[in-house]
Design a protein around this motif. Structure first.
Motif, PDB file in Angstrom:
ATOM      1  N   TYR A 111       0.849  -1.200   0.000  1.00  0.00           N
ATOM      2  CA  TYR A 111       0.000   0.000   0.000  1.00  0.00           C
ATOM      3  C   TYR A 111       0.869   1.229   0.000  1.00  0.00           C
ATOM      4  CZ  TYR A 111       0.286  -1.635   4.837  1.00  0.00           C
ATOM      5  OH  TYR A 111       0.718  -2.149   6.022  1.00  0.00           O
ATOM      6  N   GLY A 162      15.531  -8.795   4.690  1.00  0.00           N
ATOM      7  CA  GLY A 162      14.305  -8.874   3.888  1.00  0.00           C
ATOM      8  C   GLY A 162      14.270  -7.702   2.918  1.00  0.00           C
ATOM      9  N   GLY A 164      12.187  -7.117   0.290  1.00  0.00           N
ATOM     10  CA  GLY A 164      10.960  -7.058  -0.502  1.00  0.00           C
ATOM     11  C   GLY A 164      10.641  -5.589  -0.757  1.00  0.00           C
ATOM     12  N   ILE A 165       9.355  -5.306  -0.866  1.00  0.00           N
ATOM     13  CA  ILE A 165       8.948  -3.951  -1.254  1.00  0.00           C
ATOM     14  C   ILE A 165       9.396  -2.917  -0.211  1.00  0.00           C
ATOM     15  CG2 ILE A 165       6.957  -2.518  -1.870  1.00  0.00           C
ATOM     16  CD1 ILE A 165       5.515  -5.145  -2.616  1.00  0.00           C
ATOM     17  N   ILE A 166       9.149  -3.239   1.064  1.00  0.00           N
ATOM     18  CA  ILE A 166       9.478  -2.261   2.118  1.00  0.00           C
ATOM     19  C   ILE A 166      10.990  -2.207   2.354  1.00  0.00           C
ATOM     20  CG2 ILE A 166       9.186  -1.698   4.574  1.00  0.00           C
ATOM     21  CD1 ILE A 166       6.351  -2.994   4.351  1.00  0.00           C
ATOM     22  N   ASP A 185      18.513 -11.846   2.216  1.00  0.00           N
ATOM     23  CA  ASP A 185      17.190 -12.299   1.760  1.00  0.00           C
ATOM     24  C   ASP A 185      17.412 -13.622   1.037  1.00  0.00           C
ATOM     25  OD1 ASP A 185      14.337 -10.532   0.693  1.00  0.00           O
ATOM     26  OD2 ASP A 185      14.736 -12.617   0.163  1.00  0.00           O
ATOM     27  N   PRO A 186      16.632 -14.643   1.387  1.00  0.00           N
ATOM     28  CA  PRO A 186      16.823 -15.929   0.696  1.00  0.00           C
ATOM     29  C   PRO A 186      16.370 -15.883  -0.763  1.00  0.00           C
ATOM     30  CG  PRO A 186      14.991 -16.066   2.248  1.00  0.00           C
ATOM     31  CD  PRO A 186      15.603 -14.713   2.421  1.00  0.00           C
ATOM     32  N   PRO A 218       8.799 -11.263   6.427  1.00  0.00           N
ATOM     33  CA  PRO A 218       7.524 -11.661   7.028  1.00  0.00           C
ATOM     34  C   PRO A 218       7.737 -12.590   8.205  1.00  0.00           C
ATOM     35  CG  PRO A 218       7.896 -12.875   4.987  1.00  0.00           C
ATOM     36  CD  PRO A 218       9.055 -11.939   5.142  1.00  0.00           C
ATOM     37  N   THR A 223      11.048 -17.720  10.247  1.00  0.00           N
ATOM     38  CA  THR A 223      11.630 -16.445  10.706  1.00  0.00           C
ATOM     39  C   THR A 223      11.261 -16.132  12.159  1.00  0.00           C
ATOM     40  OG1 THR A 223       9.749 -15.187   9.839  1.00  0.00           O
ATOM     41  CG2 THR A 223      11.660 -15.425   8.389  1.00  0.00           C
ATOM     42  N   THR A 244      10.178  -3.151  12.394  1.00  0.00           N
ATOM     43  CA  THR A 244       8.850  -2.717  11.945  1.00  0.00           C
ATOM     44  C   THR A 244       8.169  -3.865  11.198  1.00  0.00           C
ATOM     45  OG1 THR A 244       9.732  -1.839   9.871  1.00  0.00           O
ATOM     46  CG2 THR A 244       9.499  -0.268  11.689  1.00  0.00           C
ATOM     47  N   ARG A 246       7.352  -7.818  12.186  1.00  0.00           N
ATOM     48  CA  ARG A 246       6.367  -8.414  13.090  1.00  0.00           C
ATOM     49  C   ARG A 246       7.072  -8.756  14.388  1.00  0.00           C
ATOM     50  NH1 ARG A 246       3.016  -6.488  10.540  1.00  0.00           N
ATOM     51  NH2 ARG A 246       1.263  -7.401   9.425  1.00  0.00           N
ATOM     52  N   ASP A 270       8.339  -1.131  16.462  1.00  0.00           N
ATOM     53  CA  ASP A 270       6.984  -0.713  16.113  1.00  0.00           C
ATOM     54  C   ASP A 270       6.021  -1.877  16.291  1.00  0.00           C
ATOM     55  OD1 ASP A 270       5.058   1.204  15.021  1.00  0.00           O
ATOM     56  OD2 ASP A 270       4.942  -0.188  13.317  1.00  0.00           O
ATOM     57  N   PHE A 310       2.488   1.820   9.384  1.00  0.00           N
ATOM     58  CA  PHE A 310       1.650   1.885   8.165  1.00  0.00           C
ATOM     59  C   PHE A 310       0.778   3.136   8.133  1.00  0.00           C
ATOM     60  CE2 PHE A 310      -2.692   1.323   9.715  1.00  0.00           C
ATOM     61  CZ  PHE A 310      -2.436   1.011  11.043  1.00  0.00           C
TER      62      PHE A 310
HETATM   63  P1  NAI Z   1       7.519  -8.534   0.798  1.00  0.00           P
HETATM   64  O1  NAI Z   1       6.815  -9.834   0.692  1.00  0.00           O
HETATM   65  O2  NAI Z   1       7.551  -7.620  -0.377  1.00  0.00           O
HETATM   66  O3  NAI Z   1       9.045  -8.780   1.240  1.00  0.00           O
HETATM   67  C1  NAI Z   1       9.436  -9.668   2.236  1.00  0.00           C
HETATM   68  C2  NAI Z   1      10.858 -10.120   1.893  1.00  0.00           C
HETATM   69  O4  NAI Z   1      11.344 -10.887   2.998  1.00  0.00           O
HETATM   70  C3  NAI Z   1      10.915 -11.017   0.655  1.00  0.00           C
HETATM   71  O5  NAI Z   1      11.885 -10.512  -0.257  1.00  0.00           O
HETATM   72  C4  NAI Z   1      11.329 -12.369   1.209  1.00  0.00           C
HETATM   73  O6  NAI Z   1      12.136 -13.116   0.307  1.00  0.00           O
HETATM   74  C5  NAI Z   1      12.113 -11.933   2.446  1.00  0.00           C
HETATM   75  N1  NAI Z   1      12.348 -12.988   3.406  1.00  0.00           N
HETATM   76  C6  NAI Z   1      11.619 -14.103   3.649  1.00  0.00           C
HETATM   77  N2  NAI Z   1      12.228 -14.848   4.582  1.00  0.00           N
HETATM   78  C7  NAI Z   1      13.359 -14.192   4.944  1.00  0.00           C
HETATM   79  C8  NAI Z   1      14.416 -14.471   5.860  1.00  0.00           C
HETATM   80  N3  NAI Z   1      14.435 -15.584   6.593  1.00  0.00           N
HETATM   81  N4  NAI Z   1      15.413 -13.568   5.952  1.00  0.00           N
HETATM   82  C9  NAI Z   1      15.427 -12.450   5.212  1.00  0.00           C
HETATM   83  N5  NAI Z   1      14.459 -12.145   4.313  1.00  0.00           N
HETATM   84  C10 NAI Z   1      13.440 -13.009   4.200  1.00  0.00           C
HETATM   85  O7  NAI Z   1       6.878  -7.823   2.072  1.00  0.00           O
HETATM   86  P2  NAI Z   1       6.859  -6.266   2.425  1.00  0.00           P
HETATM   87  O8  NAI Z   1       5.663  -5.638   1.846  1.00  0.00           O
HETATM   88  O9  NAI Z   1       8.197  -5.686   2.150  1.00  0.00           O
HETATM   89  O10 NAI Z   1       6.601  -6.326   4.004  1.00  0.00           O
HETATM   90  C11 NAI Z   1       7.522  -6.926   4.893  1.00  0.00           C
HETATM   91  C12 NAI Z   1       6.860  -7.125   6.229  1.00  0.00           C
HETATM   92  O11 NAI Z   1       6.622  -5.875   6.839  1.00  0.00           O
HETATM   93  C13 NAI Z   1       5.444  -7.778   6.163  1.00  0.00           C
HETATM   94  O12 NAI Z   1       5.527  -9.190   6.100  1.00  0.00           O
HETATM   95  C14 NAI Z   1       4.805  -7.302   7.424  1.00  0.00           C
HETATM   96  O13 NAI Z   1       5.006  -8.276   8.427  1.00  0.00           O
HETATM   97  C15 NAI Z   1       5.583  -6.028   7.776  1.00  0.00           C
HETATM   98  N6  NAI Z   1       4.717  -4.842   7.742  1.00  0.00           N
HETATM   99  C16 NAI Z   1       4.634  -4.061   8.860  1.00  0.00           C
HETATM  100  C17 NAI Z   1       3.832  -2.926   8.892  1.00  0.00           C
HETATM  101  C18 NAI Z   1       3.758  -2.028  10.076  1.00  0.00           C
HETATM  102  O14 NAI Z   1       2.853  -1.175  10.146  1.00  0.00           O
HETATM  103  N7  NAI Z   1       4.645  -2.139  11.047  1.00  0.00           N
HETATM  104  C19 NAI Z   1       3.024  -2.577   7.731  1.00  0.00           C
HETATM  105  C20 NAI Z   1       3.231  -3.424   6.577  1.00  0.00           C
HETATM  106  C21 NAI Z   1       4.034  -4.531   6.611  1.00  0.00           C
END
Ligand code: NAI
Length: 344
Positions: A111, A162, A164-166, A185-186, A218, A223, A244, A246, A270, A310
């Motif tokens: 988002y 990690g 990913g997008i964030i 990142d794996p 995630p 994890t 930030t 989980r 957070d 968020f």
């Molecule tokens: P995403 O799915 O785009 O990226 C997650 C990345 O983590 C992926 O590249 C994945 O390969 C990697 N990953 C998986 N296992 C791993 C490991 N063992 N070591 C290192 N990297 C690993 O998800 P996005 O959108 O970037 O969000 C990440 C996390 O942020 C979400 O899963 C959510 O838990 C958290 N989040 C927290 C918010 C908040 O308000 N505090 C709001 C939105 C998301």
């Protein structure tokens, strides 16, 4: 076990659990384009409250709702066929149970990565330059600087767990500060980060070499407690940890010892392992029951925010719009942004 099929009503009836006024405002605005029948429920969703959703095709939980097998079974009995998460994270959903019951689960995968990445940066700056302490001092008429010494981020190393997008968004900001970026990142290394000069390294190397470690992966079984007492011991002495992602990514009880010994220099959270039932609500009149959190809040080098990364206007608007678009796609028979059950 799937029960009698209940047809999807012409105009989906959707209920939001854990709804606050800001959810009502943003969903009402986004819904002008859809005209769904929305109902807002302040209660958390769990197996006991799932009965409230009887007759609703679509249930929309938030991050601290309990969407376990018992809840899903009760929802299914009441006719729910779509769980439209208004979050990116889905660790609170029993996906295998949803699949068994034939309940579709959709989420909002992206988002505003900027909202979360910028909040992580906010925590880093506030911790480094001791801003909460500085603000309360000047409000008291104390203009001294002792105890407020920070460090330049420029030239230091940021470890991004990690990408990913964030995580990528966060890494770009860190590179903008003039920091070296180490990534773990794996998955496949992100080309944009490699182009910035980021290096992908094993987690142990990242922990050993980073001045700031930020978690953006995630929460999945692999994890859980990724940062436990052993990982904390591998970090550079006095480094900063930002979560930030989980709460369950970090072994909370190990943080207290690491902070007391000085092994961990700064901590910005957070999200917190036991945040359910606590975060998003005002508990200021009641004694805090969580001893680990109570202890963490007493450290001058710790900042805890209550899962607000968020929470920007842009992100809230995008969450509401994507959630409603997910419902529309599901209704049209081409569901989008699905969360699949784990294989095996
Ligand atoms: P995403 O799915 O785009 O990226 C997650 C990345 O983590 C992926 O590249 C994945 O390969 C990697 N990953 C998986 N296992 C791993 C490991 N063992 N070591 C290192 N990297 C690993 O998800 P996005 O959108 O970037 O969000 C990440 C996390 O942020 C979400 O899963 C959510 O838990 C958290 N989040 C927290 C918010 C908040 O308000 N505090 C709001 C939105 C998301």
């Amino acid at each position: 076990m799937p029960g009698t099929q209940i047809p999807i009503s012409a105009r989906p009836r959707m209920i939001l659990f854990s709804a606050r006024q800001y959810d009502v405002d943003t969903f009402a605005e986004a819904n002008t384009a859809f005209q769904y029948e929305l109902h807002y429920q302040e209660s958390h969703l769990d197996a006991d409250t799932a009965v409230i959703a009887d007759g609703y095709d679509v249930v929309c939980p938030f991050v601290n709702d309990t969407v376990d097998a018992a809840t899903l079974e009760r929802l299914h009995k009441g006719g729910t066929r779509l769980v439209a998460l208004r979050s990116a994270g889905f660790n609170h959903v029993d996906l295998a149970a949803a699949q068994r019951l034939g309940i579709t689960v959709a989420r909002v995968p992206a988002y505003s990565p900027h909202a979360v990445a910028e909040h992580a940066v906010g925590l880093i700056l506030a911790l480094n330059r001791k801003l909460p302490r500085a603000v309360s001092r000047t409000r008291e008429g104390d203009f001294s600087l002792a105890g407020l010494l920070g460090f330049d981020l420029h030239g230091k190393t940021a470890g991004v767990v990690g990408t990913g997008i964030i995580g990528r968004c966060f890494a770009r900001i860190m590179a903008g500060f003039g920091m070296q970026v180490l990534a773990h990142d794996p998955g496949t290394p992100a080309a944009d980060l490699l182009a910035l000069g980021a290096r992908y390294v094993p987690l142990d190397t990242l922990l050993a070499q980073s001045d700031v470690v930020s978690l953006h992966c995630p929460l999945v079984p692999a994890t859980r407690h990724l940062i436990d007492r052993h990982a904390l011991a591998k970090m550079k002495r006095g480094a900063m940890l930002i979560n930030t992602g989980r709460g369950g990514l970090v072994e909370s009880s190990a943080l207290v010892d690491a902070l007391k010994s000085g092994q961990l220099g700064h901590l910005g959270l957070d999200v917190y392992e036991e945040e359910g039932g606590l975060f998003f609500e005002d508990h200021s009149d009641a004694p805090l029951q969580d001893d680990v959190l109570a202890r963490l809040l007493m450290f001058p080098n710790v900042i805890v925010t209550s899962h607000q990364a968020f929470f920007t206007r842009e992100a809230m608007s995008e969450i509401a719009q994507t959630t409603l678009r997910n419902v529309e796609a599901w209704r049209n028979g081409s569901p989008a942004n699905l969360v699949d059950a784990p294989h095996g």
